[in-house]
Design a protein around this motif. Structure first.
Motif, PDB file in Angstrom:
ATOM      1  N   THR A   1      -7.644 -65.569  -0.209  1.00 24.80           N
ATOM      2  CA  THR A   1      -9.042 -65.976  -0.249  1.00 24.80           C
ATOM      3  C   THR A   1      -9.449 -66.593   1.086  1.00 24.80           C
ATOM      4  O   THR A   1      -8.687 -67.353   1.679  1.00 24.80           O
ATOM      5  N   HIS A   2     -10.645 -66.272   1.556  1.00 26.11           N
ATOM      6  CA  HIS A   2     -11.165 -66.877   2.780  1.00 26.11           C
ATOM      7  C   HIS A   2     -11.737 -68.256   2.456  1.00 26.11           C
ATOM      8  O   HIS A   2     -12.582 -68.389   1.575  1.00 26.11           O
ATOM      9  N   VAL A   3     -11.270 -69.260   3.172  1.00 27.59           N
ATOM     10  CA  VAL A   3     -11.734 -70.629   2.983  1.00 27.59           C
ATOM     11  C   VAL A   3     -12.058 -71.230   4.342  1.00 27.59           C
ATOM     12  O   VAL A   3     -11.541 -70.794   5.368  1.00 27.59           O
ATOM     13  N   THR A   4     -12.932 -72.229   4.347  1.00 25.36           N
ATOM     14  CA  THR A   4     -13.311 -72.848   5.610  1.00 25.36           C
ATOM     15  C   THR A   4     -12.645 -74.199   5.833  1.00 25.36           C
ATOM     16  O   THR A   4     -12.763 -74.773   6.913  1.00 25.36           O
ATOM     17  N   GLY A   5     -11.957 -74.688   4.828  1.00 28.66           N
ATOM     18  CA  GLY A   5     -11.307 -75.987   4.947  1.00 28.66           C
ATOM     19  C   GLY A   5      -9.850 -75.865   5.348  1.00 28.66           C
ATOM     20  O   GLY A   5      -9.380 -74.817   5.796  1.00 28.66           O
ATOM     21  N   THR A   6      -9.142 -76.961   5.189  1.00 27.20           N
ATOM     22  CA  THR A   6      -7.714 -77.010   5.505  1.00 27.20           C
ATOM     23  C   THR A   6      -6.900 -76.597   4.288  1.00 27.20           C
ATOM     24  O   THR A   6      -7.196 -77.004   3.170  1.00 27.20           O
ATOM     25  N   VAL A   7      -5.893 -75.785   4.491  1.00 24.76           N
ATOM     26  CA  VAL A   7      -5.028 -75.336   3.404  1.00 24.76           C
ATOM     27  C   VAL A   7      -3.687 -76.057   3.503  1.00 24.76           C
ATOM     28  O   VAL A   7      -3.084 -76.125   4.581  1.00 24.76           O
ATOM     29  N   ASN A   8      -3.226 -76.597   2.405  1.00 26.33           N
ATOM     30  CA  ASN A   8      -1.909 -77.238   2.361  1.00 26.33           C
ATOM     31  C   ASN A   8      -0.859 -76.186   2.021  1.00 26.33           C
ATOM     32  O   ASN A   8      -0.557 -75.940   0.853  1.00 26.33           O
ATOM     33  N   TYR A   9      -0.326 -75.560   3.019  1.00 24.73           N
ATOM     34  CA  TYR A   9       0.659 -74.498   2.808  1.00 24.73           C
ATOM     35  C   TYR A   9       1.997 -75.070   2.346  1.00 24.73           C
ATOM     36  O   TYR A   9       2.400 -76.147   2.786  1.00 24.73           O
ATOM     37  N   PRO A  10       2.698 -74.338   1.502  1.00 26.50           N
ATOM     38  CA  PRO A  10       3.982 -74.836   1.000  1.00 26.50           C
ATOM     39  C   PRO A  10       5.144 -74.590   1.955  1.00 26.50           C
ATOM     40  O   PRO A  10       6.282 -74.927   1.646  1.00 26.50           O
ATOM     41  N   MET A  11       4.875 -73.959   3.096  1.00 26.15           N
ATOM     42  CA  MET A  11       5.920 -73.723   4.093  1.00 26.15           C
ATOM     43  C   MET A  11       5.308 -73.869   5.482  1.00 26.15           C
ATOM     44  O   MET A  11       4.112 -73.701   5.667  1.00 26.15           O
ATOM     45  N   HIS A  12       6.167 -74.215   6.463  1.00 27.52           N
ATOM     46  CA  HIS A  12       5.680 -74.411   7.835  1.00 27.52           C
ATOM     47  C   HIS A  12       6.686 -73.835   8.835  1.00 27.52           C
ATOM     48  O   HIS A  12       7.854 -74.208   8.802  1.00 27.52           O
TER      49      HIS A  12
ATOM     50  N   ASN B   1      -8.536 -68.917   6.957  1.00 27.95           N
ATOM     51  CA  ASN B   1      -9.871 -68.933   7.544  1.00 27.95           C
ATOM     52  C   ASN B   1     -10.418 -67.508   7.682  1.00 27.95           C
ATOM     53  O   ASN B   1      -9.654 -66.571   7.923  1.00 27.95           O
ATOM     54  N   PRO B   2     -11.735 -67.336   7.532  1.00 27.12           N
ATOM     55  CA  PRO B   2     -12.321 -65.997   7.667  1.00 27.12           C
ATOM     56  C   PRO B   2     -12.125 -65.369   9.045  1.00 27.12           C
ATOM     57  O   PRO B   2     -12.194 -64.147   9.187  1.00 27.12           O
TER      58      PRO B   2
END
Length: 224
Positions: free
Chosen positions: A93-104, A112-113
Motif C-alpha cells: 500500500t502507498h502511504v505518506t507517513g513513516t512505516v515501522n518495518y519489522p526488519m532493517h 511511499n508513492p
C-alpha cells in the motif's frame, strides 16, 4: 325590528369571533409545524455532522494505521546459500507517513508513492526506508553499509552499483552487519565487496522473479 337587528348583530359577532378563533388555531398549527420542522432539520444537521466527524476520524485513524503500524507479521528463513527469505505478509500500500518495518534494512512492505531512483544510484547519505522499499518493488537490489565497512569495500561496491541498472546504495548505520544486500523479500550479509556472493545476489535478484512490478521505472523518482 330592533329585536331582529340585535339578533343579526349578535350572529355577526359570533361568526367574527368564530373566524378569529379559527385563524388563531391555524396560526398556532403553523407555528407548531415550523417548530417541528426546524427541530427535525437541526437534529439532522447534528446527526449528519457527527456522522461526518466519525467518518473523517475513521479515515484519519486508518491513514495513521497504514503509515505508522508494523507492516505485516512474518520472519526470515535462512537458506543454505546464505540468503534470508521473508516468510510472511509484505504490504504494498502507498502511504505518506513513516512505516515501522519489522526488519532493517526493510525488504518490502507498505511504502511511499515515490520510489528512490535506482538506476545505479549511489547515495552518500542515509535515505528514507519508505522510498527505498518502493525501489525494491521495482526489482532493484539495495546495497547498504554501516560505519564498520572499510572504505575500500564501500568504494568497490559503489563502482559495482554504478555499473548496474536497477541497483542503489546508501549508508545504513543501524544495520547489524557491515555490508548487507537487499531485494524484495530477500536479504543477505556479505563479508566484503570481493565476496563472490555479491555477484550471485545481483545475478539472481536484479529484476529477478521476486519483483512485484518487473520493468517499472528506476528513474524519474526521488533523488535524495
Amino acid at each position: 325590528m330592533g329585536s331582529a337587528k340585535n339578533t343579526g348583530n349578535a350572529a355577526r359577532k359570533a361568526r367574527i369571533e368564530e373566524m378569529r378563533r379559527a385563524e388563531q388555531a391555524r396560526e398556532r398549527r403553523a407555528k407548531l409545524v415550523k417548530i417541528v420542522a426546524s427541530t427535525v432539520v437541526a437534529a439532522g444537521v447534528v446527526i449528519g455532522g457527527v456522522a461526518v466527524v466519525h467518518a473523517q476520524s475513521g479515515k484519519k485513524d486508518s491513514s495513521a494505521s497504514d503509515s505508522k503500524s508494523g507492516d505485516g507479521s512474518g520472519h526470515f528463513v535462512a537458506g543454505s546459500d546464505g540468503v534470508n527469505t521473508w516468510k510472511g505478509t509484505l504490504g504494498r500500500t502507498h502511504v505518506t507517513g513513516t512505516v515501522n518495518y519489522p526488519m532493517h534494512p526493510p525488504v518490502g512492505g507498505n511504502h511511499n508513492p515515490v520510489w528512490l531512483n535506482c538506476n545505479g544510484d549511489v547515495y552518500t547519505k542515509a535515505v528514507k526506508d519508505e522510498n527505498a522499499v518502493h525501489a525494491l518493488e521495482h526489482g532493484a537490489v539495495w546495497v547498504t553499509y554501516n560505519k564498520k565497512a572499510s572504505a575500500a569495500d564501500v568504494k568497490a561496491l559503489a563502482a559495482k552499483v554504478k555499473s548496474t541498472p536497477y541497483s542503489l546504495m546508501s549508508p545504513y548505520d543501524s544495520q547489524k552487519d557491515p555490508i548487507m544486500l537487499s531485494a524484495w523479500g530477500h536479504q543477505r550479509t556479505v563479508k566484503s565487496a570481493s565476496d563472490a556472493d555479491v555477484n550471485k545476489f545481483f545475478a539472481e535478484f536484479v529484476q529477478g522473479k521476486q519483483t512485484p512490478e518487473p520493468g517499472a521505472a528506476c528513474t524519474g523518482g526521488l533523488s535524495q
